[in-house]
Scaffold this motif. Sequence first.
Motif, PDB file in Angstrom:
ATOM      1  N   ASP A   1      13.556 -10.277  47.103  1.00  0.00           N
ATOM      2  CA  ASP A   1      13.906  -8.877  46.880  1.00  0.00           C
ATOM      3  C   ASP A   1      14.010  -8.169  48.222  1.00  0.00           C
ATOM      4  OD1 ASP A   1      14.297  -6.295  46.128  1.00  0.00           O
ATOM      5  OD2 ASP A   1      12.756  -6.264  44.600  1.00  0.00           O
ATOM      6  N   THR A   2      15.209  -8.181  48.788  1.00  0.00           N
ATOM      7  CA  THR A   2      15.422  -7.594  50.111  1.00  0.00           C
ATOM      8  C   THR A   2      15.075  -6.114  50.127  1.00  0.00           C
ATOM      9  OG1 THR A   2      17.196  -9.180  50.493  1.00  0.00           O
ATOM     10  CG2 THR A   2      17.095  -7.280  51.953  1.00  0.00           C
ATOM     11  N   ASN A   3      15.497  -5.394  49.100  1.00  0.00           N
ATOM     12  CA  ASN A   3      15.261  -3.948  49.072  1.00  0.00           C
ATOM     13  C   ASN A   3      13.770  -3.624  49.050  1.00  0.00           C
ATOM     14  OD1 ASN A   3      17.912  -2.870  49.130  1.00  0.00           O
ATOM     15  ND2 ASN A   3      18.211  -3.478  47.007  1.00  0.00           N
ATOM     16  N   THR A   4      12.997  -4.417  48.315  1.00  0.00           N
ATOM     17  CA  THR A   4      11.558  -4.182  48.263  1.00  0.00           C
ATOM     18  C   THR A   4      10.926  -4.404  49.626  1.00  0.00           C
ATOM     19  OG1 THR A   4      11.438  -4.836  45.940  1.00  0.00           O
ATOM     20  CG2 THR A   4       9.393  -4.914  47.209  1.00  0.00           C
ATOM     21  N   ILE A   5      11.349  -5.457  50.308  1.00  0.00           N
ATOM     22  CA  ILE A   5      10.827  -5.744  51.647  1.00  0.00           C
ATOM     23  C   ILE A   5      11.155  -4.606  52.600  1.00  0.00           C
ATOM     24  CG2 ILE A   5      11.057  -7.272  53.639  1.00  0.00           C
ATOM     25  CD1 ILE A   5      11.503  -9.565  51.675  1.00  0.00           C
ATOM     26  N   ILE A   6      12.403  -4.128  52.554  1.00  0.00           N
ATOM     27  CA  ILE A   6      12.820  -3.034  53.441  1.00  0.00           C
ATOM     28  C   ILE A   6      12.019  -1.772  53.147  1.00  0.00           C
ATOM     29  CG2 ILE A   6      14.722  -1.480  54.018  1.00  0.00           C
ATOM     30  CD1 ILE A   6      16.624  -3.835  53.693  1.00  0.00           C
ATOM     31  N   ARG A   7      11.855  -1.446  51.857  1.00  0.00           N
ATOM     32  CA  ARG A   7      11.088  -0.243  51.496  1.00  0.00           C
ATOM     33  C   ARG A   7       9.654  -0.329  51.989  1.00  0.00           C
ATOM     34  NH1 ARG A   7      13.949  -0.374  46.602  1.00  0.00           N
ATOM     35  NH2 ARG A   7      12.246  -1.544  45.608  1.00  0.00           N
ATOM     36  N   ASN A   8       9.059  -1.497  51.831  1.00  0.00           N
ATOM     37  CA  ASN A   8       7.669  -1.656  52.278  1.00  0.00           C
ATOM     38  C   ASN A   8       7.549  -1.502  53.789  1.00  0.00           C
ATOM     39  OD1 ASN A   8       6.833  -2.108  49.651  1.00  0.00           O
ATOM     40  ND2 ASN A   8       6.908  -4.349  49.830  1.00  0.00           N
ATOM     41  N   GLU A   9       8.503  -2.060  54.513  1.00  0.00           N
ATOM     42  CA  GLU A   9       8.473  -1.960  55.973  1.00  0.00           C
ATOM     43  C   GLU A   9       8.696  -0.520  56.431  1.00  0.00           C
ATOM     44  OE1 GLU A   9       7.862  -4.557  58.303  1.00  0.00           O
ATOM     45  OE2 GLU A   9       7.069  -5.323  56.413  1.00  0.00           O
TER      46      GLU A   9
END
Length: 302
Positions: free
Chosen positions: A37-45
Amino acid sequence: MFIEQAYKNRRNLVAYIPFPLVFLGLMVANFMVSAEDTNTIIRNEIERYGKSMFFLSNLIPFAFLLLLLLFWVKYMHKQSILSLTTSRPEVDWNRVFFSFLIWGGFSTLLIFISYQSNPESFVFNFNLRPFLALALISLTLIPFQTSFEEYLFRGYLMQGIGLVSKRKWIPLLLTSIVFGLLHGANPEVGKIGYILLVYYIGTGFLLGIMTLMDEGMELSLGFHAANNITGALLVTSDWTVFQTDSVLIDKSEPSAGLEVIFPVLVVFPILLFIFSKKYKWSGWKEKLLGKIVLPPVENQNL
């Protein structure tokens, strides 16, 4: 001739293999890590570091990759950076800036028209302090990111594949397709679908055609920098690879429609027409499809 600039390297073709393999390995590893889940990783970062720091941390590696590639070319291939960039006696910075202004201006106009037509699809996000930080990061580091991609695909691989294939259409085809496919890990592809790769591959062909027709990378360097800087500064979304403190945040639901096909079939040909008239391009068939004839090594100097 641009590809022929690397003629000395035909005796050291094996040296073309390690750098692309390492880069492709890094891209595959990144894709596998983020596939869940790329979007989840980006949001978390972004929640952890903030948009500007996250953006900065993603751009810095490209500066090192660019320097490493140029070092590899200069010391492993014994080739000058100028000959990797252009067939002209020196880099034509007027070409770089003209391409930057043309595409930057056109992109800005399209964003303005889109905002005026559907203001409800956007959130006006301008905040001076974060925007100034974003502008500093973008103007300083995005050129490293885009230049690395251009030097790798339109320079290094275009010349290397050309030396092996002896046909200009083969490096044009291969570099354009690989360039497009490598963007398959971008979150917007996951959001819109793989039809978006048509745009990325089409962009690869545009940049490759500009390089071969103009006998140098100046136009592609300017275009690519303008494309990414404009996008980062003016409009981003929570489903794109660039998520910044841009002036506008696009809240609309994306679709794979005319906006994917229109640039490739209409806008890009118009852009090529403008460049062809300004720089008096001729011999399209020969420059894009012709054979690559290498001069004797002992009679030439780069």
